[in-house]
Design a protein around this motif. Structure first.
Motif, PDB file in Angstrom:
ATOM      1  N   ASN A 163      94.107  24.505  74.993  1.00  0.00           N
ATOM      2  CA  ASN A 163      95.409  25.008  75.824  1.00  0.00           C
ATOM      3  C   ASN A 163      95.633  23.420  75.258  1.00  0.00           C
ATOM      4  O   ASN A 163      97.428  23.705  75.359  1.00  0.00           O
ATOM      5  CB  ASN A 163      94.816  23.864  77.154  1.00  0.00           C
ATOM      6  CG  ASN A 163      96.863  23.852  78.164  1.00  0.00           C
ATOM      7  OD1 ASN A 163      96.967  24.515  77.574  1.00  0.00           O
ATOM      8  ND2 ASN A 163      96.093  22.316  78.461  1.00  0.00           N
ATOM      9  N   GLU A 164      95.078  23.018  74.620  1.00  0.00           N
ATOM     10  CA  GLU A 164      96.236  21.120  73.829  1.00  0.00           C
ATOM     11  C   GLU A 164      96.664  22.108  72.789  1.00  0.00           C
ATOM     12  O   GLU A 164      97.306  20.909  72.361  1.00  0.00           O
ATOM     13  CB  GLU A 164      94.774  20.160  73.923  1.00  0.00           C
ATOM     14  CG  GLU A 164      94.449  19.798  75.113  1.00  0.00           C
ATOM     15  CD  GLU A 164      95.428  18.905  75.829  1.00  0.00           C
ATOM     16  OE1 GLU A 164      96.434  18.043  75.478  1.00  0.00           O
ATOM     17  OE2 GLU A 164      95.815  19.454  77.129  1.00  0.00           O
ATOM     18  N   LEU A 165      95.908  22.721  72.078  1.00  0.00           N
ATOM     19  CA  LEU A 165      96.564  22.786  70.872  1.00  0.00           C
ATOM     20  C   LEU A 165      97.608  23.519  70.682  1.00  0.00           C
ATOM     21  O   LEU A 165      98.354  24.624  71.776  1.00  0.00           O
ATOM     22  CB  LEU A 165      95.548  24.065  70.071  1.00  0.00           C
ATOM     23  CG  LEU A 165      94.025  23.888  69.363  1.00  0.00           C
ATOM     24  CD1 LEU A 165      94.049  24.370  68.978  1.00  0.00           C
ATOM     25  CD2 LEU A 165      94.703  22.772  68.571  1.00  0.00           C
ATOM     26  N   ARG A 166      98.674  22.907  70.225  1.00  0.00           N
ATOM     27  CA  ARG A 166     100.953  23.404  70.020  1.00  0.00           C
ATOM     28  C   ARG A 166     100.714  24.330  68.865  1.00  0.00           C
ATOM     29  O   ARG A 166     100.710  23.830  67.817  1.00  0.00           O
ATOM     30  CB  ARG A 166     100.927  22.152  69.791  1.00  0.00           C
ATOM     31  CG  ARG A 166     101.332  21.339  71.103  1.00  0.00           C
ATOM     32  CD  ARG A 166     101.428  22.353  72.338  1.00  0.00           C
ATOM     33  NE  ARG A 166     101.367  21.152  73.544  1.00  0.00           N
ATOM     34  CZ  ARG A 166     100.698  21.994  74.322  1.00  0.00           C
ATOM     35  NH1 ARG A 166      99.980  23.117  74.761  1.00  0.00           N
ATOM     36  NH2 ARG A 166      99.910  21.381  75.818  1.00  0.00           N
ATOM     37  N   VAL A 167     100.779  25.403  69.421  1.00  0.00           N
ATOM     38  CA  VAL A 167     100.384  26.726  68.121  1.00  0.00           C
ATOM     39  C   VAL A 167     101.483  26.801  67.680  1.00  0.00           C
ATOM     40  O   VAL A 167     102.008  26.591  66.035  1.00  0.00           O
ATOM     41  CB  VAL A 167     100.604  27.951  68.976  1.00  0.00           C
ATOM     42  CG1 VAL A 167     100.360  29.076  67.821  1.00  0.00           C
ATOM     43  CG2 VAL A 167      99.173  28.028  69.108  1.00  0.00           C
ATOM     44  N   GLY A 168     102.806  26.670  67.651  1.00  0.00           N
ATOM     45  CA  GLY A 168     104.516  27.245  67.099  1.00  0.00           C
ATOM     46  C   GLY A 168     104.819  28.095  66.662  1.00  0.00           C
ATOM     47  O   GLY A 168     103.948  29.073  66.559  1.00  0.00           O
ATOM     48  N   ASP A 169     104.476  28.211  65.016  1.00  0.00           N
ATOM     49  CA  ASP A 169     104.508  29.004  64.103  1.00  0.00           C
ATOM     50  C   ASP A 169     103.209  29.866  63.087  1.00  0.00           C
ATOM     51  O   ASP A 169     103.258  29.923  62.201  1.00  0.00           O
ATOM     52  CB  ASP A 169     105.916  29.107  63.495  1.00  0.00           C
ATOM     53  CG  ASP A 169     107.351  28.931  64.474  1.00  0.00           C
ATOM     54  OD1 ASP A 169     106.707  29.769  65.151  1.00  0.00           O
ATOM     55  OD2 ASP A 169     108.224  29.076  63.311  1.00  0.00           O
ATOM     56  N   ASN A 170     102.406  28.711  63.684  1.00  0.00           N
ATOM     57  CA  ASN A 170     101.233  27.619  62.594  1.00  0.00           C
ATOM     58  C   ASN A 170     100.442  29.263  62.893  1.00  0.00           C
ATOM     59  O   ASN A 170      99.372  28.660  63.753  1.00  0.00           O
ATOM     60  CB  ASN A 170     100.844  26.329  62.973  1.00  0.00           C
ATOM     61  CG  ASN A 170      99.869  25.976  61.445  1.00  0.00           C
ATOM     62  OD1 ASN A 170      99.126  26.764  61.001  1.00  0.00           O
ATOM     63  ND2 ASN A 170      99.698  24.648  60.983  1.00  0.00           N
ATOM     64  N   PRO A 171     100.099  29.654  61.866  1.00  0.00           N
ATOM     65  CA  PRO A 171      99.053  30.608  62.318  1.00  0.00           C
ATOM     66  C   PRO A 171      97.120  30.681  61.884  1.00  0.00           C
ATOM     67  O   PRO A 171      96.852  31.104  63.077  1.00  0.00           O
ATOM     68  CB  PRO A 171      99.463  31.651  61.225  1.00  0.00           C
ATOM     69  CG  PRO A 171     100.186  31.196  59.951  1.00  0.00           C
ATOM     70  CD  PRO A 171     101.012  30.365  60.657  1.00  0.00           C
ATOM     71  N   ARG A 172      97.657  29.435  61.523  1.00  0.00           N
ATOM     72  CA  ARG A 172      96.159  28.943  61.391  1.00  0.00           C
ATOM     73  C   ARG A 172      95.993  27.968  62.428  1.00  0.00           C
ATOM     74  O   ARG A 172      94.900  28.243  62.955  1.00  0.00           O
ATOM     75  CB  ARG A 172      95.673  27.399  60.315  1.00  0.00           C
ATOM     76  CG  ARG A 172      94.882  27.142  60.224  1.00  0.00           C
ATOM     77  CD  ARG A 172      94.559  25.526  59.558  1.00  0.00           C
ATOM     78  NE  ARG A 172      95.517  25.095  59.745  1.00  0.00           N
ATOM     79  CZ  ARG A 172      95.175  24.386  60.733  1.00  0.00           C
ATOM     80  NH1 ARG A 172      93.360  23.994  61.417  1.00  0.00           N
ATOM     81  NH2 ARG A 172      96.296  23.298  60.758  1.00  0.00           N
ATOM     82  N   ILE A 173      96.878  27.748  63.948  1.00  0.00           N
ATOM     83  CA  ILE A 173      96.230  27.002  64.583  1.00  0.00           C
ATOM     84  C   ILE A 173      96.192  27.603  65.815  1.00  0.00           C
ATOM     85  O   ILE A 173      95.491  28.111  66.238  1.00  0.00           O
ATOM     86  CB  ILE A 173      97.619  25.708  65.135  1.00  0.00           C
ATOM     87  CG1 ILE A 173      97.303  24.983  64.030  1.00  0.00           C
ATOM     88  CG2 ILE A 173      97.571  24.882  66.551  1.00  0.00           C
ATOM     89  CD1 ILE A 173      98.238  23.974  64.554  1.00  0.00           C
ATOM     90  N   ALA A 174      97.194  29.365  65.446  1.00  0.00           N
ATOM     91  CA  ALA A 174      97.058  30.192  66.218  1.00  0.00           C
ATOM     92  C   ALA A 174      95.411  30.842  66.768  1.00  0.00           C
ATOM     93  O   ALA A 174      95.041  30.678  67.431  1.00  0.00           O
ATOM     94  CB  ALA A 174      98.321  31.147  66.142  1.00  0.00           C
ATOM     95  N   SER A 175      95.226  30.799  65.583  1.00  0.00           N
ATOM     96  CA  SER A 175      94.014  31.228  65.448  1.00  0.00           C
ATOM     97  C   SER A 175      93.305  30.303  65.565  1.00  0.00           C
ATOM     98  O   SER A 175      91.357  31.220  66.744  1.00  0.00           O
ATOM     99  CB  SER A 175      93.807  32.261  63.997  1.00  0.00           C
ATOM    100  OG  SER A 175      93.338  31.345  62.880  1.00  0.00           O
TER     101      SER A 175
END
Length: 161
Positions: free
Chosen positions: A96-108
């Motif tokens: 939940n704390e990870l802010r994805v935005g447009d970053n595919p690495r964080i999304a994965s």
């Protein structure tokens, strides 16, 4: 100058308060009528349930009326159960704390953390089944514990999808 409000008898006051209470209920029922609104599971539902699951796990494991703290086998299984509940809660929280935005690495990375929390919750259900057999657990406390784990798993899966 303003006229004083009319004096009401006790029966009229009671009737007015009952009418107001009845109307409040009807207003709540009208919300969302005529639409295809369906409440989607939110992340908060899953996190709240994961926190409740961890707290209930901690409370029931500490209860000496349920578990004997002197037996090593019990302690090892109980530590595993607690660690698994802790994994469910902590991985869901970090995801939940990870802010994805447009970053595919964080999304994965977030998806991986969600998947880990889901796998831990599934493992917890298996451990609860083992504990039920090993310790003869039954009754409302155990049923609540198992239902809380199942509900948490369902909410985490809905969040992951």
């Amino acid at each position: 100058m303003r006229a004083p409000p009319p004096v009401q008898s006790d029966n009229l006051k009671i009737a007015a308060s009952l009418r107001a209470a009845t109307n409040r209920g009807k207003e709540k029922d009208k919300v969302g009528k005529g639409t295809n609104y369906e409440k989607k599971p939110t992340l908060l539902d899953g996190l709240v349930l994961a926190g409740k699951l961890l707290k209930h796990t901690r409370d029931i494991i500490r209860n000496e009326n349920v578990f004997d703290p002197q037996r090593d086998f019990q302690n090892r299984l109980l530590v595993k159960i607690y660690d698994t509940a802790l994994d469910v809660n902590s991985k869901a929280y970090v995801a939940n704390e990870l802010r994805v935005g447009d970053n595919p690495r964080i999304a994965s990375e977030r998806l991986a953390l969600q998947a880990f929390a889901i796998a831990s919750c599934e493992s917890l259900l298996g451990l609860l089944a083992d504990a039920k057999v090993a310790f003869g657990l039954k009754g409302p406390k155990f049923r609540y514990w198992a239902s809380l784990a199942k509900a948490t798993l369902a909410k985490l899966r809905a969040w992951h999808d």
